[in-house]
Design an enzyme around this catalytic site. Structure first.
Site, PDB file in Angstrom:
ATOM      1  N   ASP A   6       3.315 -41.208  18.431  1.00  0.00           N
ATOM      2  CA  ASP A   6       3.363 -39.770  18.171  1.00  0.00           C
ATOM      3  C   ASP A   6       4.486 -39.124  18.981  1.00  0.00           C
ATOM      4  O   ASP A   6       4.624 -39.375  20.191  1.00  0.00           O
ATOM      5  CB  ASP A   6       2.018 -39.145  18.523  1.00  0.00           C
ATOM      6  CG  ASP A   6       0.891 -39.759  17.716  1.00  0.00           C
ATOM      7  OD1 ASP A   6       0.474 -39.151  16.725  1.00  0.00           O
ATOM      8  OD2 ASP A   6       0.458 -40.874  18.074  1.00  0.00           O
ATOM      9  N   ASP A  53     -16.473 -23.325  17.459  1.00  0.00           N
ATOM     10  CA  ASP A  53     -15.350 -22.611  18.056  1.00  0.00           C
ATOM     11  C   ASP A  53     -14.848 -21.520  17.115  1.00  0.00           C
ATOM     12  O   ASP A  53     -15.638 -20.896  16.415  1.00  0.00           O
ATOM     13  CB  ASP A  53     -14.245 -23.631  18.373  1.00  0.00           C
ATOM     14  CG  ASP A  53     -13.426 -23.255  19.589  1.00  0.00           C
ATOM     15  OD1 ASP A  53     -12.645 -22.298  19.488  1.00  0.00           O
ATOM     16  OD2 ASP A  53     -13.551 -23.919  20.637  1.00  0.00           O
ATOM     17  N   HIS A  77      -7.480 -21.252  18.989  1.00  0.00           N
ATOM     18  CA  HIS A  77      -8.266 -21.960  20.003  1.00  0.00           C
ATOM     19  C   HIS A  77      -8.965 -23.190  19.426  1.00  0.00           C
ATOM     20  O   HIS A  77      -8.874 -24.292  19.960  1.00  0.00           O
ATOM     21  CB  HIS A  77      -9.284 -20.984  20.592  1.00  0.00           C
ATOM     22  CG  HIS A  77     -10.068 -21.514  21.739  1.00  0.00           C
ATOM     23  ND1 HIS A  77     -11.288 -22.139  21.599  1.00  0.00           N
ATOM     24  CD2 HIS A  77      -9.815 -21.498  23.064  1.00  0.00           C
ATOM     25  CE1 HIS A  77     -11.754 -22.485  22.794  1.00  0.00           C
ATOM     26  NE2 HIS A  77     -10.882 -22.111  23.692  1.00  0.00           N
ATOM     27  N   ASN A 128     -13.429 -20.132  33.355  1.00  0.00           N
ATOM     28  CA  ASN A 128     -12.097 -19.990  33.958  1.00  0.00           C
ATOM     29  C   ASN A 128     -11.964 -18.839  34.950  1.00  0.00           C
ATOM     30  O   ASN A 128     -10.899 -18.270  35.098  1.00  0.00           O
ATOM     31  CB  ASN A 128     -11.059 -19.764  32.844  1.00  0.00           C
ATOM     32  CG  ASN A 128     -11.075 -20.857  31.823  1.00  0.00           C
ATOM     33  OD1 ASN A 128     -11.165 -22.026  32.163  1.00  0.00           O
ATOM     34  ND2 ASN A 128     -10.996 -20.496  30.561  1.00  0.00           N
ATOM     35  N   ALA A 176     -22.867 -24.154  29.546  1.00  0.00           N
ATOM     36  CA  ALA A 176     -22.547 -25.302  30.399  1.00  0.00           C
ATOM     37  C   ALA A 176     -23.641 -25.609  31.420  1.00  0.00           C
ATOM     38  O   ALA A 176     -23.899 -26.778  31.728  1.00  0.00           O
ATOM     39  CB  ALA A 176     -21.218 -25.060  31.118  1.00  0.00           C
ATOM     40  N   TYR A 192     -26.874 -25.262  31.269  1.00  0.00           N
ATOM     41  CA  TYR A 192     -28.173 -25.753  30.805  1.00  0.00           C
ATOM     42  C   TYR A 192     -28.288 -27.247  31.106  1.00  0.00           C
ATOM     43  O   TYR A 192     -27.303 -27.994  30.970  1.00  0.00           O
ATOM     44  CB  TYR A 192     -28.339 -25.512  29.311  1.00  0.00           C
ATOM     45  CG  TYR A 192     -28.479 -24.057  28.949  1.00  0.00           C
ATOM     46  CD1 TYR A 192     -29.397 -23.245  29.600  1.00  0.00           C
ATOM     47  CD2 TYR A 192     -27.697 -23.488  27.953  1.00  0.00           C
ATOM     48  CE1 TYR A 192     -29.527 -21.905  29.278  1.00  0.00           C
ATOM     49  CE2 TYR A 192     -27.822 -22.154  27.615  1.00  0.00           C
ATOM     50  CZ  TYR A 192     -28.737 -21.367  28.284  1.00  0.00           C
ATOM     51  OH  TYR A 192     -28.868 -20.045  27.961  1.00  0.00           O
ATOM     52  N   ASP A 194     -20.926 -31.420  35.878  1.00  0.00           N
ATOM     53  CA  ASP A 194     -21.218 -32.853  35.771  1.00  0.00           C
ATOM     54  C   ASP A 194     -19.982 -33.722  35.951  1.00  0.00           C
ATOM     55  O   ASP A 194     -20.015 -34.728  36.658  1.00  0.00           O
ATOM     56  CB  ASP A 194     -21.842 -33.153  34.408  1.00  0.00           C
ATOM     57  CG  ASP A 194     -23.213 -32.534  34.255  1.00  0.00           C
ATOM     58  OD1 ASP A 194     -24.090 -32.847  35.069  1.00  0.00           O
ATOM     59  OD2 ASP A 194     -23.406 -31.727  33.332  1.00  0.00           O
ATOM     60  N   SER A 205     -11.631 -24.951  28.541  1.00  0.00           N
ATOM     61  CA  SER A 205     -11.758 -25.172  27.099  1.00  0.00           C
ATOM     62  C   SER A 205     -11.004 -26.417  26.675  1.00  0.00           C
ATOM     63  O   SER A 205     -11.357 -27.057  25.685  1.00  0.00           O
ATOM     64  CB  SER A 205     -11.204 -23.978  26.317  1.00  0.00           C
ATOM     65  OG  SER A 205     -12.161 -22.974  26.157  1.00  0.00           O
TER      66      SER A 205
END
Length: 642
Positions: A333, A367, A400, A492, A502, A504, A530, A554
């Site tokens: 690529d 998203d 996004h 951020n 995030a 939970y 994590d 993200s």
């Protein structure tokens, strides 16, 4: 501290701590509010000196990330434009005028940023011009453009290549690029629109929270302290780290004794001056024409004593703006070797020898949607869902979702653009965020449930809010109980406040790292994190059939989602919890030894994780227990089928 204990501690904190309620009014969805928690050391009249200094420093750091993203995106734009012009020279050389024109029109249709193409036959001196957008500016601006165009013609004939400086025509910025065929007979010149740089700047100002977001031009922003009810106003992007947005004239309700019947729902609608509520899962969303959220909450709690009532929250995107690795597999690529530092950093090339994914393991990207006809995503997408409109395609009008999708699954080894982490996992696009990059609890929850019901084995959630919504958590638990691996960005705002989804316990929370394996300065942190993954100037696909470099958690999150897809492709028998455990146990430890609040268990390692997933990570002494676990899981699945 375990994820379960963290969740309990968070609940106790929510009960005991004082909080801010910040309000926002939407012009098209009723009233929106913001909820948040005050910083310590803040007076009634303003922010403390240390807080102000910290905010200024954070602002400066984030502007540096944006500048880096824009600079890298500009390089990507030039490299991609050069490839397109070379491809046209290869495909159209020696063809008839009609075929050259057809090639130019096709290229411009799929690449809207190519405002003009000029094809030159140097043997005859004939030039043909193809314009998709004719730029109009002042006489002086057009004179400068003509001068650069003349220089391009002369230079490519003599030297083979040409690139002009950036220049402005009207309200847009452009550059000219020219290429000549290897035999010197043909040349092609492209006028390239640089609007993508403005898009990236605007995108990252919002997502790195350098401006109030959602902006005050669209929403009326207010704030109230929950104890004193004193008004406070969100004035800067730095204030966003304390804000969670919700619709002021709506409420989410889960009834304690099952759903009301139609007669009861009609009575509720009359009493709150509303219409028929929306239902998703166990909960209802009620909207009133004239009651505020506190009034709606009081009404339901006094009349119905529900299991819970909570605001209808909005969720926002969470993008912002080592060692030498030996590749066993190196893709061709075009932008890979120069710009995709992130793939070798997590040992992707070595991991490809163990798993390149499988089309039987879809990865959902919940998203802003995706550009379905992006040339680097051709054949990679499944039919998705648009939770914003309730119908139609999940088209991306922000960029996004297309960027996140490319990190996971851009075509590999096709000689174009970037390489995704997965070769073969299909992407299931689900649009839950609108053209501002924001969405509601309802749309996000609906998207998660839809993806789980339509075969997603992994769900990526590069979005977040600081409010702990039971409604959203129900959707998360629904997907988790269907054995889906859920992955989300930590946020951020460089804050320790837990963001959701995030934080939970059913979700793998991902923080961001830099090219030097350090914590990205914008990355949120906390005991709930994590793992960590690359999130600094990540090159990927972008709307308009372009490429962009963006920074943010993200961008880190889809690295983990893609790895989960590779793991489940290699070993489909693993449960979602086992997949998450493998990813954390085989991460490269960074920071303090063991788990820490900045990196979690460490930075992802594709190769080590896939080795463990293949069975090489199970010690001999643990093999009997491993087999026993497999049999128990099989028994549970058989019971569920009966």
């Amino acid at each position: 501290m375990s994820r379960k204990n963290i969740a309990i501690a968070g609940l106790l904190t929510a009960v005991c701590a004082s909080a801010l309620i910040l309000g926002v009014r939407s012009t098209n969805h009723g009233t929106v509010r913001q909820a948040g928690v005050p910083q310590t050391g803040v007076s009634q009249t303003g922010v403390s000196q240390s807080g102000r200094s910290q905010a200024l420093q954070e602002h400066k750091v984030k502007k540096t990330y944006i500048s880096q993203d824009v600079k890298t995106t500009e390089s990507l734009t030039h490299a991609d434009a050069g490839r397109d012009l070379k491809a046209m020279l290869s495909g159209a050389a020696g063809q008839s005028a009609d075929k050259v024109a057809a090639y130019a029109r096709k290229l411009q249709r799929s690449h809207g940023h190519i405002a003009m193409l000029m094809w030159i036959d140097f043997s005859t001196g004939k030039a043909s011009t193809f314009k998709s957008v004719h730029p109009k500016g002042t006489p002086e601006q057009e004179r400068v453009m003509k001068e650069y165009l003349s220089a391009a013609k002369t230079t490519i004939k003599r030297q083979g290549t040409y690139e002009s400086p950036a220049f402005t025509v009207g309200s847009r910025s452009y550059f000219l690029m020219g290429q000549r065929s290897s035999d010197g007979r043909y040349g092609v010149i492209g006028l390239i629109d640089r609007t993508v740089l403005k898009q990236v700047t605007s995108h990252q100002q919002k997502n790195l929270r350098l401006i109030p977001y959602p902006k005050e031009g669209r929403f009326r922003v207010e704030s109230v302290h929950t104890d004193t009810l004193r008004d406070i106003t969100v004035k800067t992007g730095h204030d966003n780290e304390n804000a969670s947005h919700y619709y002021e004239n709506e409420v989410v309700v889960r009834f304690r004794n099952g759903p009301p019947d139609n007669r009861q729902l009609e009575a509720i609608a009359r009493e709150i001056h509303g219409s028929t509520p929306r239902k998703l899962g166990y909960a209802y969303i009620f909207r009133s024409s004239d009651m505020t959220y506190p009034e709606l909450k009081a009404y339901f709690e006094s009349r119905w004593r529900p299991q819970y009532t909570e605001p209808h929250y909005m969720y926002l995107t969470n993008d912002t703006v080592g060692e030498n690795m030996t590749f066993d597999v190196a893709p061709n690529d075009m932008l890979f070797s120069a710009y995709q530092w992130n793939l070798p950093a997590i040992e992707t090339g070595k991991g490809w020898n163990l798993s390149r994914g499988s089309d039987t393991v879809p990865v959902a990207v919940v998203d802003t949607g995706v550009q379905a006809d992006h040339p680097d995503l051709k054949g990679q997408l499944l039919t998705g869902y648009n939770a914003i409109s309730g119908s139609g395609l999940p088209d991306d009008d922000v960029g996004h979702g297309t960027h996140v999708t490319g990190i996971i699954g851009a075509l590999v080894n096709n000689g174009e653009g970037v390489a995704g982490i997965s070769w073969y996992n299909k992407i299931l696009p689900v649009k839950v965020l609108d053209n501002t990059g924001a969405g509601t609890t309802y749309s996000v929850a609906e998207g998660i449930i839809w993806a789980a019901d339509h075969g997603a084995k992994v769900i990526n959630l590069s979005l977040g809010n600081y409010a702990d919504s039971q409604f959203l958590h129900d959707a998360i638990k629904y997907a988790y109980n269907k054995d889906v691996v859920l992955v989300s960005a930590s946020g951020n705002d460089n804050t320790e406040r837990p963001g959701y989804p995030a934080a939970y316990p059913e979700v793998l929370a991902v923080a961001a790292t830099t090219a030097s394996d350090e914590r990205a300065d914008f990355s949120n942190y906390g005991d709930y994190v994590d793992v960590s993954a690359p999130g600094e100037s990540i090159a990927s696909t972008y709307i308009g059939s372009q490429y962009a470099a963006l920074s943010g958690t993200s961008m880190a999150s889809p690295h983990a989602a893609a790895l989960a897809g590779l793991v489940r492709s290699l070993n489909p028998d693993l449960t979602n919890k086992e997949v998450m455990d493998l990813m954390t146990k085989n991460a490269v430890d960074l920071g303090a030894k063991g788990h820490d609040k900045y990196f979690g268990w460490g930075r992802l390692d594709v190769y080590r994780t896939l080795q463990a997933a293949a069975g090489e990570g199970v010690p001999v002494e643990q093999w009997p227990l491993h087999v026993k676990d497999r049999l128990q899981q099989l028994q549970q699945r058989l019971k569920g089928m009966m």
